[in-house]
Each structure stands twice: as structure tokens, then as C-alpha cells.
Design a protein around this motif. Structure first.
Motif, PDB file in Angstrom:
ATOM      1  N   PHE A  60       0.169   2.627  14.610  1.00  0.00           N
ATOM      2  CA  PHE A  60      -0.295   4.021  14.602  1.00  0.00           C
ATOM      3  C   PHE A  60      -1.493   4.167  13.669  1.00  0.00           C
ATOM      4  CE2 PHE A  60       0.572   8.474  12.872  1.00  0.00           C
ATOM      5  CZ  PHE A  60      -0.084   9.095  13.906  1.00  0.00           C
ATOM      6  N   THR A  61      -1.376   3.580  12.475  1.00  0.00           N
ATOM      7  CA  THR A  61      -2.491   3.650  11.533  1.00  0.00           C
ATOM      8  C   THR A  61      -3.729   2.997  12.147  1.00  0.00           C
ATOM      9  OG1 THR A  61      -0.854   3.471   9.788  1.00  0.00           O
ATOM     10  CG2 THR A  61      -3.150   3.158   9.153  1.00  0.00           C
ATOM     11  N   ALA A  62      -3.519   1.856  12.813  1.00  0.00           N
ATOM     12  CA  ALA A  62      -4.651   1.173  13.444  1.00  0.00           C
ATOM     13  C   ALA A  62      -5.292   2.085  14.487  1.00  0.00           C
ATOM     14  CB  ALA A  62      -4.176  -0.120  14.080  1.00  0.00           C
ATOM     15  N   ALA A  63      -4.465   2.731  15.307  1.00  0.00           N
ATOM     16  CA  ALA A  63      -5.003   3.620  16.340  1.00  0.00           C
ATOM     17  C   ALA A  63      -5.784   4.758  15.703  1.00  0.00           C
ATOM     18  CB  ALA A  63      -3.866   4.166  17.211  1.00  0.00           C
ATOM     19  N   GLU A  64      -5.265   5.278  14.580  1.00  0.00           N
ATOM     20  CA  GLU A  64      -5.973   6.376  13.921  1.00  0.00           C
ATOM     21  C   GLU A  64      -7.310   5.906  13.363  1.00  0.00           C
ATOM     22  OE1 GLU A  64      -2.760   7.868  11.264  1.00  0.00           O
ATOM     23  OE2 GLU A  64      -2.997   9.688  12.447  1.00  0.00           O
ATOM     24  N   ILE A  65      -7.341   4.668  12.863  1.00  0.00           N
ATOM     25  CA  ILE A  65      -8.617   4.140  12.362  1.00  0.00           C
ATOM     26  C   ILE A  65      -9.595   3.966  13.526  1.00  0.00           C
ATOM     27  CG2 ILE A  65      -9.707   2.130  11.302  1.00  0.00           C
ATOM     28  CD1 ILE A  65      -7.148   1.886   9.566  1.00  0.00           C
ATOM     29  N   MET A  66      -9.064   3.486  14.667  1.00  0.00           N
ATOM     30  CA  MET A  66      -9.937   3.371  15.847  1.00  0.00           C
ATOM     31  C   MET A  66     -10.497   4.737  16.221  1.00  0.00           C
ATOM     32  SD  MET A  66      -7.394   0.811  17.856  1.00  0.00           S
ATOM     33  CE  MET A  66      -8.111   0.718  19.485  1.00  0.00           C
ATOM     34  N   MET A  67      -9.629   5.744  16.139  1.00  0.00           N
ATOM     35  CA  MET A  67     -10.071   7.102  16.463  1.00  0.00           C
ATOM     36  C   MET A  67     -11.159   7.559  15.496  1.00  0.00           C
ATOM     37  SD  MET A  67      -9.424   9.736  18.432  1.00  0.00           S
ATOM     38  CE  MET A  67      -7.736   9.920  18.978  1.00  0.00           C
ATOM     39  N   LEU A  68     -10.979   7.244  14.212  1.00  0.00           N
ATOM     40  CA  LEU A  68     -12.000   7.631  13.236  1.00  0.00           C
ATOM     41  C   LEU A  68     -13.308   6.889  13.516  1.00  0.00           C
ATOM     42  CD1 LEU A  68      -9.904   7.852   9.963  1.00  0.00           C
ATOM     43  CD2 LEU A  68     -11.184   9.704  11.026  1.00  0.00           C
ATOM     44  N   PHE A  69     -13.212   5.622  13.924  1.00  0.00           N
ATOM     45  CA  PHE A  69     -14.416   4.869  14.320  1.00  0.00           C
ATOM     46  C   PHE A  69     -15.117   5.589  15.470  1.00  0.00           C
ATOM     47  CE2 PHE A  69     -13.633   0.204  12.837  1.00  0.00           C
ATOM     48  CZ  PHE A  69     -13.520   0.656  11.543  1.00  0.00           C
ATOM     49  N   ASP A  70     -14.317   6.005  16.449  1.00  0.00           N
ATOM     50  CA  ASP A  70     -14.867   6.746  17.589  1.00  0.00           C
ATOM     51  C   ASP A  70     -15.600   7.987  17.117  1.00  0.00           C
ATOM     52  OD1 ASP A  70     -13.930   5.048  19.477  1.00  0.00           O
ATOM     53  OD2 ASP A  70     -12.775   6.541  20.589  1.00  0.00           O
ATOM     54  N   ARG A  71     -14.958   8.689  16.197  1.00  0.00           N
ATOM     55  CA  ARG A  71     -15.482   9.993  15.815  1.00  0.00           C
ATOM     56  C   ARG A  71     -16.693   9.906  14.899  1.00  0.00           C
ATOM     57  NH1 ARG A  71     -12.878  14.619  16.560  1.00  0.00           N
ATOM     58  NH2 ARG A  71     -13.578  15.455  14.562  1.00  0.00           N
ATOM     59  N   HIS A  72     -16.737   8.851  14.088  1.00  0.00           N
ATOM     60  CA  HIS A  72     -17.798   8.837  13.067  1.00  0.00           C
ATOM     61  C   HIS A  72     -18.732   7.650  13.134  1.00  0.00           C
ATOM     62  CE1 HIS A  72     -16.236  12.366  11.136  1.00  0.00           C
ATOM     63  NE2 HIS A  72     -15.026  11.861  11.270  1.00  0.00           N
ATOM     64  N   LEU A  73     -18.312   6.555  13.760  1.00  0.00           N
ATOM     65  CA  LEU A  73     -19.166   5.373  13.748  1.00  0.00           C
ATOM     66  C   LEU A  73     -19.647   5.012  15.147  1.00  0.00           C
ATOM     67  CD1 LEU A  73     -17.173   3.223  11.163  1.00  0.00           C
ATOM     68  CD2 LEU A  73     -19.158   4.676  10.755  1.00  0.00           C
ATOM     69  N   GLY A  74     -19.417   5.915  16.095  1.00  0.00           N
ATOM     70  CA  GLY A  74     -19.951   5.678  17.436  1.00  0.00           C
ATOM     71  C   GLY A  74     -19.211   4.624  18.233  1.00  0.00           C
ATOM     72  N   ALA A  75     -17.960   4.340  17.890  1.00  0.00           N
ATOM     73  CA  ALA A  75     -17.189   3.420  18.727  1.00  0.00           C
ATOM     74  C   ALA A  75     -16.720   4.164  19.980  1.00  0.00           C
ATOM     75  CB  ALA A  75     -15.991   2.882  17.953  1.00  0.00           C
ATOM     76  N   HIS A  76     -16.215   3.418  20.971  1.00  0.00           N
ATOM     77  CA  HIS A  76     -15.837   4.058  22.238  1.00  0.00           C
ATOM     78  C   HIS A  76     -14.459   3.647  22.708  1.00  0.00           C
ATOM     79  CE1 HIS A  76     -19.921   5.399  22.433  1.00  0.00           C
ATOM     80  NE2 HIS A  76     -20.376   4.174  22.494  1.00  0.00           N
TER      81      HIS A  76
END
Lengths: 554, 386
Positions: free
Chosen positions: A224-240
């Protein structure tokens, strides 16, 4: 004279000194109480959110709150109740009582314990700070409005502008870090610090349930924490990862979330099962029926619950094979859960039932959790899930599990252990009022929701259409919510009133059998003057019945 | 009205009445028993147990009278398609199984509580200790296993029956696209797009006409749910999901988005209009035509094209070709506006165009700040779009 100095001395401590102690303590009992008090605070917030929602749904097309506010209310209600009410209150009870029940002087890692508590508390503050500080789609002061499972891509920057979603991500992530440190600590404590003679197979069932819960936390929270970090990457670092507009996959989030989200249900439920497994035997005056199958069922639930997550996703268009696999696994979880129900029921048989307040809550748990479990079986029938999923029927189902089951179990724990932690009994009269109002209020709130769901009312709607027969059920639910609110207010009054005016409890007011009742109420900082040696699952029974001790039968 | 199975409600009502009567009788019996047992119990306990029994009875009566009502309205208990009928049948079966389990287990709990309720437990000697029994514990492990095995077989059969691969090949194919907070229905085979109202023809018993939906999303996850016609299926961006159903009754069936999708999730309503093949053909013919060019709306049409309306809306036969909002070519053939928020009348259109947020706070159609005269003119054009 001696008594005078004893009572006066603590009052003379300067406030700063008291505060300093609360902030710096690493004592498992004090941290346990801090967890519980904090969760009470969040319970008031989460409860008021629920009450506002119910008032808004009193009649079709009400405009007590705006659509956006309503969406924020259900997001905050779900997140609060799961992460900041039930998890911490159970963590608090486990913190306080597991070391006592296994005859330890503290947890294995006291400072990690304190760290876990502060992570949880500040996680909660961060989430609620969004009400003042977050910039959302609707301006400053926006709480997140993404639902407690935050489905992508509703959380992507395109649909969730501002930073209210970030507060949700960071708040739950921090509290998750707290939960993981709690779990590590619990496992270490239970494995290594049991009293001499206490094998895992003679450990109280509450200890077992906390052990399995902790294992589940270790497996469920990191993804879950990993998924949330991925989400933060999406939101702030332009990940998809989850950004569907750039080829990301919204279902990936659903899988990752429910891979955490379903074990989470058991992370919430198992400690309540543990409480019930302590309360029912003591007030039936009988040993638990089938200790070994209880343990096996608990471990079985632990394993199976890691493999049922996609039953939350029968409507997203998975293949038949996957649907059937998860449906089968979900049915399978009914077997160990059923064994528990049957064992608790069998423990009642032939007992001498003492209708104390904790016992009433435990019996309430049995009745309501039974219904929640059976509607769970209905929802595991895939075609029925296509109809009932995401409707009010589902809301009714999981509140029968989470409120009728888990919260009733927690309440049993409150009334059962309060005398140990405080040294005074909780008031019985207020307790009876609390129980009956909560029982009636609960049923009045959630029984009608089955019907509004069957009538086609989806969850998370700020209003519903007139003329489809849903009005009466929603009104009953709202009345029930008010009654439930009153019952919880009585509970809080009882907590405070009994602290000052409650009857002196003594060491062992319930004539119980586990080690926490072998020390004073409240226990001294070191718990036991002398660590007891244990020969059976009920050391105090052995002590009270030297003629017929348990270890002869186990 | 065509229904191969006849109407269900009366039969249902009978079963329910018997059940309710039986339940009331056993409740009364229980109440008498409890009263007997707690005669000398402490006062609050006595009141509370009576209170509990009476409130449980009240609940049962409510539930009993409610169930027939549940079979009306939009309920999943009044199925109007072959698919929802199957789910309905399974529902009764599973309800019977779980109901039986409930009666047995709850009955045991209640019986044990009444039988072993002790008023002098504080002073009485401890009862005999029963540590468990392997035969019994194995029995109640195996019994649930058998029950879930049966349930699992039911699931396998029913899932197989309902899957999209089983949709008849002559099904009407429509693509439904979920938008924040409205539905586009793209009749690709017929060459037109409409919004929020799905028209489908009704077959007869020998030749049931199925509807096959391809479900897509333009933004976030939505879910298509019309309770009387079948279960829900999500609309997930970047995926094409499918579902099908074969209506058995003519009529208007309402539903709505069932997956939270943002501010106006609650007002993302939809209706499925099941009509006779003739009516359906007429409707299709009308929809296929370009927009009527009524001189009465000429000024409004000019204004519509000059303002930003055309950026988001399509009106076939004019320059307006936007796709962000609903297709308005035959706006007045629809019953509602704003995905079901209001009836589609001139008065409501005036309010809607003046400021869509009056009816639907937060919707994506902006307040265009038109003057009242401009609103009047645009609406006088829109109401010609029959």
C-alpha cells in the motif's frame, strides 16, 4: 498521613512535568492509553461526519451540505474510522494488554513503540490539516474527496487539482509506517518475551489474534505504501503508473489498493475476535471451546485473506477465471470464520452466563457479525455482486462487519479492561443504556440500508431520487444514526464519569483467568513484581482451582 | 408487456405473509420465555430484554411488510430482463441458504443465552469445563465446506450463463461512454450519438432481442447500473468492457452511475427506454437525420455557432462539432436534461443555459454569462431540435 501524601503528591507535579512525561513516555501501558484516547477523539470526528451525511440524506434533494462537502465527508469518514479509530484503538488495547497477558514487563522495542504511536497521531493530524491548509479543486480548506479507496484516475492531477489528495496520501502513509512498527514490535514481543512456561500453544487467544494481525500488517501495508509513493510520483514527478490519459492503468491501483485493503478488513477484525475470545469464556465461566481449532482458524483466515482481494473488483471486467477464483477463495474464508462463530457459541453452552456489560457487547457482536458474515457470502456470489456491489446493500454489509462486529467487540474490550487500566469499574447503568441504545440505533441505521440498496441506491451519493421507495429507509437510517450518536455520547460520559466516580475495581473484578488480572489495577510500571510461571492457558484458573488445574486437560 | 414468467409480486407476498406470521408467533413465544426467565432479574435487565424483543419484532414486521414493496419500484427484485431474472432466482436461493444458516446459528446463540443465563453466577460453583470436541469441530468444518461447494457450483454456472460471450449475435450493439457526469450512447451501426437515454427494441418470447454494450470511459471510472435490467459493469478508461441484457418488458428503466466519479456522481442518471420494434425504428430514423433547420430558431442557431457552445456540442448539419458535451442534434427527443437532473422543458432549459450550476453544482458546463435575451434566443433554437 500516608494516604494523604499518596493522593496529594501527584497533583503537585507541575503541568510541564506531566506533559513531558506524556510526550516522552515509552511505557507500553501509557502508550496504549494514548492510542485509545486519540482514537476516541477521531471517533468523535468520524461520527460527526457520518451524522452529517445521514442528515443530508434525510429526504431527497436536501441541501444541508453541498455535493463537494458531502464527497469530502464520506472520504474523511471512511479514512478516519479505518485508519484513525479502529486501528489505533486496537493497537492501544494490544499495546496495553498483550505484554500483561503474556507476563512481560514491556514491549520488545519500547522506543519503536512510541515512534509508532506518534507516526499514527501525526498522520491523523496531517489528514485533518487538509480541512484548513489544503488547496483543493474548490479552493483553500478542502479535505480530500476521493473516497477511502481513492480510485485512479480520480486522484490524478487532472481530476484532483490542488493538494488535498496529497494530504490523504501522506496522512495514511505515515500512519501506515506507525502500523508497521507496531506489528514488528508485537511479533518480537510475542515470540520472545512470554513468561516462563508459556508456549505459543498456551498463549491467550487475544495474543494469537494480535500475532496474526501483525503478520497481516507486515504483508499488507508495504504494498500500500509503495502504491501511494507511485501515486505521489504520478502527481508530482510526472510518472504515469495510474495516469490513464498517458497510457497508465487505473486497475493497477485497484489491485494494489485491495491487496492491502482486504487483509486490512481482517487486520481490523482479528483483534476484535481476540477480545471476544477472552470475554465470552470469562462471563460464561467456561474455558474456550476448541482452543486449537480457534488458533488454526485464525492462522487460516490470515493466509486466505491475502488471496481474496479481487472480490472487490467483480464489476471491473476481469476474466471469468479470475472472478471464479476469487469467489471461491472468498467462500473459503467463511469456513474458518464459521469455526470461530461455532466455537464461541459452543462456549456459551453449559456455562453460567453473567450478563455484564462486556458480555452483552460480546453477544451483540455474535448476532450482528453473523449477519455481516452471511451478507458477505451473498456478495461473494459473483452475479449477486454485480447487482449489490457499490450499492447501499454493500454499505449495510460492511457496517455489520465493521460496526456491528468489530466496534461491538472493541466496546466489550473497553468495559472488560477499563477496571484494569483505571482501577475503577465502568458504571453499569450507563453501560446498559449505552449498549441498548447502540444496539437499537445500529440496527435502525443499517438494516434499512439493505433495502435501499436493493431498491437501487448506489453508495456515495449526496442525494437520491424521490419516488423510488427509498425515502422511508433513508429516514429510518437517519433516526438510527442519531440514536447511535446518543449512545456513543453516553459511552464517552461513562468513560469520564467512571474515572472519577467509578467503584473501586480491585485486582480481579471479573474473577478472570489470564495474567493481566494477577497484578494490581492499574498495574505498576514494571507490571509484575515477580514474573509468574505459567503451566496452562488459564494460569489464574490453576491458581484458583488447584484441585482441577487446566494443564491436566490440555 | 411481454414476460415469460408472469408477474412475481403476488406469489412473493404470500410467502412473505406466512413467514412474517410465523416469525411473529415465534417472537411472542420467545418473549413469554424471556419474561418467565427474568422475573427476578435486576430491573434494568428486565426492561431491556422486553425492549429488545419488542424492537426485534417491530423490525421483523417492518421487514415483512417491506419485502413486497421491494418488489416494486426500481428494485432488483422486480427483474425485467433475462439476466436480472437469473440473478433474482439466485438471490432467492442464496437468501434461503444463508437464511437457514442464520436461523440455526442465531437460534443456537439465543437458546444458549436463555438456557444458561445465570443470576447467581458470582456465588455459584464453576460449571463443568468443556475443552472441545474433535468430532464436533471437524463436523462444523466440513458442513460449511459442503455448503460453499454448492454455492461455488451455482456461481460457476451463473457466471458462465451471463458472460458477454453468450450474447446472441443479432444483439443491438451500442457503445456507452461515461463522462463526468453524463452518458454518451454511440449507435455506431446506425451512425448517430445520443446522450443519457438508451433506446432499445423489445423482442418477443421466441426471438428475444438482446442489447450488447461496449463500455468505455472518457475520464475516470464509472459504472453502468440499471437494477431491473441486470448487474453493473464498470467503465474504465483505456479499457473496453462489455455487458449484455435481453429486456422482457417495455418501459422506462432508470439507473445511475454506481462508481464514485467526482462532484456530481449522484446526478449521473440514465434511463433505458425499452419500446416496440416499430417505435424503436421510428426513433432511429429520426435520430439518423441531421438537425431540423426550423426558421423559428435561425437567430438562436447563429448565436449558438458564434458563442462557444459549438466547441463542446455537436449539432449534425451545422458547424457545431464539439465532443466534450452531449450531442444536441435531437435534444428535444430526450426526456431530461443534465443527465436526469430536470425534465427537458423550455423553462428548465432557460434556467440551465443561464447557469447550469443552478441545477447541477460543479458540472463541467460553464456559466457562459449570457444576457437574458441571449439565453432566450439560444433556447428558442434548442427547442426546435426535435
Amino acid at each position: 498521613m500516608q494516604a494523604d501524601t499518596y493522593t496529594v503528591a501527584p497533583a503537585r507535579r507541575p503541568l510541564t512535568s506531566v506533559m513531558h512525561e506524556w510526550v516522552t513516555t515509552v511505557d507500553h501501558k501509557q502508550l496504549g492509553i494514548m492510542y485509545i484516547i486519540a482514537s476516541c477523539g477521531f471517533l468523535v470526528l468520524g461520527g460527526m461526519e457520518a451524522l452529517l451525511m445521514r442528515l443530508q440524506l434525510w429526504a431527497p434533494e436536501m441541501d444541508l451540505v453541498s455535493p463537494d462537502t458531502f464527497n469530502q465527508l464520506f472520504t474523511m469518514h471512511g479514512t478516519t474510522m479505518i485508519f484513525f479509530v479502529v486501528m489505533p484503538v486496537e493497537a492501544g488495547m494490544a499495546n496495553y494488554f498483550v505484554p500483561l497477558m503474556i507476563g512481560a514487563r514491556d514491549m520488545a522495542f519500547p522506543r519503536l513503540n512510541a515512534f509508532g504511536f506518534w507516526m499514527f497521531l501525526f498522520g491523523g493530524f496531517l489528514l485533518y490539516f487538509s480541512y484548513f491548509g489544503a488547496m483543493g479543486l474548490y479552493g483553500a480548506g478542502s479535505a480530500p474527496d476521493i473516497g477511502w479507496y481513492a480510485y485512479a484516475p480520480l486522484t490524478s492531477p487532472a481530476f484532483s487539482r490542488g493538494n488535498s489528495t496529497d494530504y490523504w496520501l501522506l496522512g495514511t502513509m505515515l500512519s501506515g509506517v506507525g502500523s508497521v512498527s507496531f506489528a514488528v514490535n508485537m511479533i518480537a514481543t510475542i515470540i520472545t518475551m512470554r513468561a516462563p512456561g508459556m508456549r505459543l500453544s498456551t498463549m491467550p487467544l487475544f495474543g494469537w489474534m494480535i500475532l496474526v494481525t501483525s503478520g497481516l500488517i507486515l504483508f499488507a501495508f508495504p504494498p500500500f505504501t509503495a502504491a501511494e509513493i507511485m501515486m505521489l510520483f504520478d502527481r508530482h514527478l510526472g510518472a504515469h503508473f495510474f495516469d490513464t490519459q498517458a497510457g497508465g492503468d487505473g486497475l493497477l491501483w485497484q489491485h494494489l489498493f485491495w491487496f492491502f485493503g482486504h487483509p486490512e478488513v481482517y487486520i481490523l477484525a482479528l483483534p476484535a475476535f481476540g477480545i471476544i475470545s477472552e470475554v465470552i469464556p470469562v462471563f460464561s465461566r467456561k474455558v474456550i471451546f476448541g482452543y486449537a481449532t480457534m488458533v488454526m482458524a485464525t492462522v487460516g483466515i490470515g493466509f486466505i485473506s491475502m488471496g481474496v482481494w479481487a472480490h472487490h473488483m467483480f464489476t471491473v471486467g476481469m476474466s471469468d477465471t479470475i472472478d471464479l477464483l476469487f469467489s471461491g477463495a472468498t467462500f473459503l474464508v467463511a469456513v474458518p470464520t464459521g469455526i470461530k462463530m461455532f466455537n464461541w457459541t459452543a462456549t456459551l453452552y453449559g456455562g453460567r452466563l453473567r450478563m455484564t456489560v462486556p458480555m452483552l457487547f460480546a453477544l451483540g457482536f455474535l448476532a450482528l457479525f453473523l449477519i455481516g458474515g452471511l451478507t458477505g457470502i451473498m456478495l461473494a456470489v459473483v452475479p449477486m455482486d454485480w447487482q449489490l456491489s457499490d450499492s447501499y446493500f454493500l454499505i449495510a454489509h460492511f457496517h455489520f462487519v465493521a460496526f456491528g462486529g468489530i466496534l461491538f467487540g472493541i466496546m466489550a474490550g473497553y468495559y472488560y479492561w477499563y477496571p484494569k487500566a483505571v482501577g475503577r469499574m465502568m458504571n453499569r447503568k450507563l453501560g446498559l443504556w449505552h449498549f441498548w441504545l447502540q444496539f437499537i440505533g445500529f440496527n435502525l441505521t443499517f438494516v434499512p440500508m439493505h433495502f435501499s440498496g436493493v431498491l437501487g441506491m448506489p453508495r456515495r451519493v449526496y442525494t437520491f431520487e424521490a419516488g423510488y421507495g427509498m425515502e422511508i429507509w433513508n429516514q429510518l437510517s437517519t433516526i438510527g444514526a442519531v440514536v447511535t450518536g446518543i449512545s456513543l455520547a453516553i459511552f464517552v460520559v461513562n468513560l469520564i464519569y467512571s474515572y472519577f466516580r467509578g467503584r473501586e475495581a480491585g485486582d480481579d473484578p471479573w474473577n478472570a483467568w489470564t495474567l493481566e488480572w494477577a497484578t494490581t489495577s492499574p498495574p505498576p510500571a514494571y507490571n509484575f513484581e515477580e514474573i509468574p510461571t505459567v503451566k496452562s492457558r488459564r494460569p489464574l484458573w490453576d491458581l484458583k482451582h488447584p484441585d482441577d488445574p487446566d494443564w491436566k486437560h490440555e | 408487456m411481454i414476460s415469460s414468467r408472469g408477474h412475481r409480486s403476488p406469489q412473493l407476498l404470500n410467502i412473505n405473509l406466512t413467514l412474517v406470521l410465523a416469525a411473529i408467533r415465534s417472537c411472542l413465544k420467545l418473549a413469554a420465555m424471556i419474561d418467565h426467565r427474568i422475573e427476578s432479574a435486576p430491573c434494568p435487565l428486565r426492561i431491556n430484554v422486553r425492549l429488545l424483543t419488542w424492537s426485534m419484532m417491530a423490525l421483523l414486521i417492518i421487514a415483512g411488510t417491506a419485502t413486497p414493496a421491494l418488489a416494486e419500484n426500481n428494485s432488483i427484485f422486480s427483474p425485467a430482463s433475462s439476466n436480472s431474472e437469473k440473478i433474482n432466482d439466485i438471490f432467492y436461493l442464496v437468501l434461503a441458504i444463508t437464511g437457514l444458516i442464520f436461523v440455526v446459528v442465531f437460534g443456537a446463540i439465543a437458546a444458549f443465552v436463555l438456557r444458561f443465563w445465570s443470576r447467581d453466577a458470582e456465588t455459584a460453583p464453576e460449571p463443568p469445563q468443556i475443552y472441545g470436541s474433535w468430532p464436533i469441530e471437524i463436523a462444523w468444518t466440513i458442513a460449511p465446506l459442503l455448503i460453499i461447494f454448492v454455492l461455488f457450483l451455482i456461481v460457476i454456472r451463473s457466471v458462465n450463463e451471463q458472460r458477454p460471450e453468450r450474447a446472441p449475435s443479432d444483439a443491438l450493439k451500442v457503445t456507452a461512454v461515461g463522462h463526468q457526469w453524463w452518458w454518451a450512447f454511440d449507435y455506431r451501426e446506425h451512425g448517430f450519438i445520443t446522450a443519457n437515454e438508451l433506446h432499445v427494441p423489445l423482442g418477443d418470447e421466441e426471438h428475444p432481442q438482446s442489447v450488447f454494450l461496449e463500455l468505455e470511459s472518457a475520464d475516470v471510472v464509472h459504472s453502468f447500473w440499471v437494477p431491473r435490467l441486470g448487474g453493473k459493469t464498470d467503465l474504465v478508461p483505456n479499457r473496453v468492457n462489455t455487458m449484455w441484457f435481453a429486456p422482457r418488458e417495455a418501459g422506462i428503466f432508470t439507473g445511475q452511475c454506481a462508481e464514485y466519479c467526482g462532484t456530481q456522481h449522484s446526478k449521473m442518471l440514465l434511463r433505458v427506454i425499452v419500446e416496440s420494434p416499430d417505435e424503436f425504428e421510428q426513433w432511429v430514423e429520426n435520430q439518423q437525420k441531421p438537425a431540423v433547420d426550423d426558421p423559428a430558431g435561425a437567430a438562436g442557431k447563429k448565436l449558438f455557432l458564434e458563442l462557444s457552445c459549438a466547441n463542446c456540442h455537436t449539432i449534425r448539419g451545422t458547424g457545431a462539432a464539439g465532443t466534450f458535451g452531449p450531442d444536441l442534434t435531437h435534444l428535444m427527443s430526450r426526456q431530461t436534461i443534465g443527465a436526469g437532473v430536470q425534465d427537458n422543458t423550455r423553462e428548465n432549459l432557460l434556467i440551465w443555459i443561464a447557469n447550469p450550476h443552478t441545477f447541477k453544482t460543479g458540472c463541467h458546463m460553464p456559466d457562459m454569462k449570457l444576457t437574458p435575451e441571449q439565453v432566450e434566443t439560444v433556447v428558442s433554437y434548442l427547442i426546435t431540435l426535435k
